[in-house]
Design a protein around this motif. Structure first.
Motif, PDB file in Angstrom:
ATOM      1  N   ASN A  10      19.096  -3.599 -11.062  1.00  0.00           N
ATOM      2  CA  ASN A  10      19.267  -2.370 -11.826  1.00  0.00           C
ATOM      3  C   ASN A  10      20.303  -1.479 -11.149  1.00  0.00           C
ATOM      4  O   ASN A  10      20.226  -1.225  -9.953  1.00  0.00           O
ATOM      5  N   LYS A  11      21.277  -1.014 -11.935  1.00  0.00           N
ATOM      6  CA  LYS A  11      22.325  -0.118 -11.428  1.00  0.00           C
ATOM      7  C   LYS A  11      22.240   1.193 -12.188  1.00  0.00           C
ATOM      8  O   LYS A  11      22.219   1.198 -13.424  1.00  0.00           O
ATOM      9  N   LYS A  12      22.193   2.308 -11.458  1.00  0.00           N
ATOM     10  CA  LYS A  12      22.120   3.628 -12.082  1.00  0.00           C
ATOM     11  C   LYS A  12      23.470   4.329 -11.994  1.00  0.00           C
ATOM     12  O   LYS A  12      24.126   4.298 -10.961  1.00  0.00           O
ATOM     13  N   VAL A  13      23.845   4.963 -13.122  1.00  0.00           N
ATOM     14  CA  VAL A  13      25.083   5.726 -13.195  1.00  0.00           C
ATOM     15  C   VAL A  13      24.755   7.045 -13.890  1.00  0.00           C
ATOM     16  O   VAL A  13      24.087   7.057 -14.930  1.00  0.00           O
ATOM     17  N   LYS A  14      25.204   8.172 -13.321  1.00  0.00           N
ATOM     18  CA  LYS A  14      25.008   9.475 -13.953  1.00  0.00           C
ATOM     19  C   LYS A  14      26.128   9.715 -14.956  1.00  0.00           C
ATOM     20  O   LYS A  14      27.291   9.451 -14.690  1.00  0.00           O
ATOM     21  N   TYR A  15      25.765  10.201 -16.151  1.00  0.00           N
ATOM     22  CA  TYR A  15      26.719  10.561 -17.183  1.00  0.00           C
ATOM     23  C   TYR A  15      26.245  11.891 -17.765  1.00  0.00           C
ATOM     24  O   TYR A  15      25.359  11.909 -18.619  1.00  0.00           O
ATOM     25  N   GLY A  16      26.775  12.988 -17.254  1.00  0.00           N
ATOM     26  CA  GLY A  16      26.289  14.306 -17.663  1.00  0.00           C
ATOM     27  C   GLY A  16      24.833  14.457 -17.265  1.00  0.00           C
ATOM     28  O   GLY A  16      24.466  14.232 -16.115  1.00  0.00           O
ATOM     29  N   ASP A  17      23.991  14.813 -18.228  1.00  0.00           N
ATOM     30  CA  ASP A  17      22.554  14.952 -17.974  1.00  0.00           C
ATOM     31  C   ASP A  17      21.818  13.625 -18.023  1.00  0.00           C
ATOM     32  O   ASP A  17      20.636  13.561 -17.701  1.00  0.00           O
ATOM     33  N   LEU A  18      22.508  12.580 -18.446  1.00  0.00           N
ATOM     34  CA  LEU A  18      21.865  11.276 -18.606  1.00  0.00           C
ATOM     35  C   LEU A  18      22.018  10.426 -17.352  1.00  0.00           C
ATOM     36  O   LEU A  18      23.023  10.495 -16.656  1.00  0.00           O
ATOM     37  N   THR A  19      21.016   9.622 -17.096  1.00  0.00           N
ATOM     38  CA  THR A  19      21.116   8.577 -16.091  1.00  0.00           C
ATOM     39  C   THR A  19      21.075   7.258 -16.843  1.00  0.00           C
ATOM     40  O   THR A  19      20.124   6.981 -17.563  1.00  0.00           O
ATOM     41  N   ILE A  20      22.118   6.489 -16.700  1.00  0.00           N
ATOM     42  CA  ILE A  20      22.206   5.204 -17.382  1.00  0.00           C
ATOM     43  C   ILE A  20      21.818   4.124 -16.385  1.00  0.00           C
ATOM     44  O   ILE A  20      22.317   4.109 -15.255  1.00  0.00           O
ATOM     45  N   VAL A  21      20.913   3.241 -16.800  1.00  0.00           N
ATOM     46  CA  VAL A  21      20.491   2.141 -15.950  1.00  0.00           C
ATOM     47  C   VAL A  21      20.910   0.842 -16.623  1.00  0.00           C
ATOM     48  O   VAL A  21      20.479   0.545 -17.734  1.00  0.00           O
ATOM     49  N   ASP A  22      21.772   0.105 -15.942  1.00  0.00           N
ATOM     50  CA  ASP A  22      22.198  -1.211 -16.424  1.00  0.00           C
ATOM     51  C   ASP A  22      21.303  -2.232 -15.734  1.00  0.00           C
ATOM     52  O   ASP A  22      21.227  -2.276 -14.513  1.00  0.00           O
ATOM     53  N   THR A  23      20.627  -3.044 -16.530  1.00  0.00           N
ATOM     54  CA  THR A  23      19.683  -4.021 -15.984  1.00  0.00           C
ATOM     55  C   THR A  23      20.245  -5.431 -16.127  1.00  0.00           C
ATOM     56  O   THR A  23      21.138  -5.673 -16.946  1.00  0.00           O
ATOM     57  N   LYS A  30      14.779 -15.285 -11.520  1.00  0.00           N
ATOM     58  CA  LYS A  30      13.314 -15.266 -11.454  1.00  0.00           C
ATOM     59  C   LYS A  30      12.705 -13.891 -11.747  1.00  0.00           C
ATOM     60  O   LYS A  30      11.757 -13.785 -12.509  1.00  0.00           O
ATOM     61  N   HIS A  31      13.241 -12.845 -11.155  1.00  0.00           N
ATOM     62  CA  HIS A  31      12.616 -11.521 -11.279  1.00  0.00           C
ATOM     63  C   HIS A  31      13.321 -10.599 -12.277  1.00  0.00           C
ATOM     64  O   HIS A  31      12.982  -9.424 -12.375  1.00  0.00           O
ATOM     65  N   ASP A  32      14.290 -11.102 -13.026  1.00  0.00           N
ATOM     66  CA  ASP A  32      15.046 -10.251 -13.941  1.00  0.00           C
ATOM     67  C   ASP A  32      14.175  -9.597 -15.001  1.00  0.00           C
ATOM     68  O   ASP A  32      14.311  -8.402 -15.278  1.00  0.00           O
ATOM     69  N   ASP A  33      13.279 -10.350 -15.622  1.00  0.00           N
ATOM     70  CA  ASP A  33      12.444  -9.790 -16.686  1.00  0.00           C
ATOM     71  C   ASP A  33      11.608  -8.632 -16.162  1.00  0.00           C
ATOM     72  O   ASP A  33      11.432  -7.620 -16.839  1.00  0.00           O
ATOM     73  N   LYS A  34      11.096  -8.751 -14.939  1.00  0.00           N
ATOM     74  CA  LYS A  34      10.310  -7.666 -14.349  1.00  0.00           C
ATOM     75  C   LYS A  34      11.193  -6.441 -14.104  1.00  0.00           C
ATOM     76  O   LYS A  34      10.783  -5.315 -14.374  1.00  0.00           O
ATOM     77  N   ARG A  35      12.410  -6.655 -13.609  1.00  0.00           N
ATOM     78  CA  ARG A  35      13.334  -5.533 -13.388  1.00  0.00           C
ATOM     79  C   ARG A  35      13.620  -4.813 -14.707  1.00  0.00           C
ATOM     80  O   ARG A  35      13.644  -3.591 -14.766  1.00  0.00           O
TER      81      ARG A  35
END
Length: 189
Positions: A10-23, A30-35
């Motif tokens: 998971n990668k977090k990026v701030k965009y104004g008031d939003l936090t975007i999480v790219d999964t 193996k653990h992608d679905d859980k992430r």
């Protein structure tokens, strides 16, 4: 034809008031679905990207939706907070194929969640080329502005619910911390 794997955690990026999480994508490691599930549980708004070239949702996506339905307190809330994005429409030869996939994805989501889902087909390639070459038709065809508008509309619609969810999450974290401190205090006594 699968999407290109670029995200492994998971990668977090701030965009104004939003936090975007790219999964990561589903079922790639193996653990992608859980992430992905953890990120979805903590999110306010979801964008669920699906490559239109694969046709309707594939088995791993359908299984993920069934897990949400099984483990989510209110599974319809997931759909209400999600925009399903059909990507790479520029790679499809016949627009009827995009429409057909759109209808099949709509049917799948209706069957699983019993709601009408918000589905938008986009081409970041057409949008980008249109912006660079000042070709308004490509910008419009890319549908990115519609996606942006849908995100903003959804954010406005869900503002009260999002604030309540954040308050509930904060209360839960606070109560958990108090409980840990009390346990630690009792242990030291």
């Amino acid at each position: 034809m699968a999407d290109i794997r670029e995200t492994t955690k998971n990668k977090k990026v701030k965009y104004g008031d939003l936090t975007i999480v790219d999964t990561p994508g589903l079922n790639a490691q193996k653990h992608d679905d859980k992430r992905v599930m953890d990120a979805v549980k903590e999110s306010d708004i979801n964008l669920f990207a699906h490559n239109v070239n694969t046709g309707a949702f594939v088995l791993s996506e359908v299984e993920f939706f069934h897990n949400i339905k099984k483990h989510w307190k209110n599974p319809k809330e997931f759909c209400e907070r999600t925009i399903f994005v059909l990507t790479k429409i520029d790679e499809v030869n016949d627009i009827e194929d995009v429409k057909s996939t759109h209808m099949e994805v709509m049917r799948q989501l209706k069957e699983i969640f019993d709601v009408k889902a918000n589905i938008i087909a986009v081409s970041s390639k057409d949008f980008s080329i249109g912006k660079i070459e000042d070709e308004q038709e490509l910008v419009v065809d890319g549908n990115i502005e519609q996606l942006k508008s849908s995100i903003l509309d959804l954010n406005k619609k869900l503002t009260q619910g999002i604030l309540q969810t954040k308050k509930d999450r904060l209360d839960k974290a606070y109560n958990s911390l108090i409980q840990k401190l009390n346990c630690s205090l009792q242990h030291k006594k």
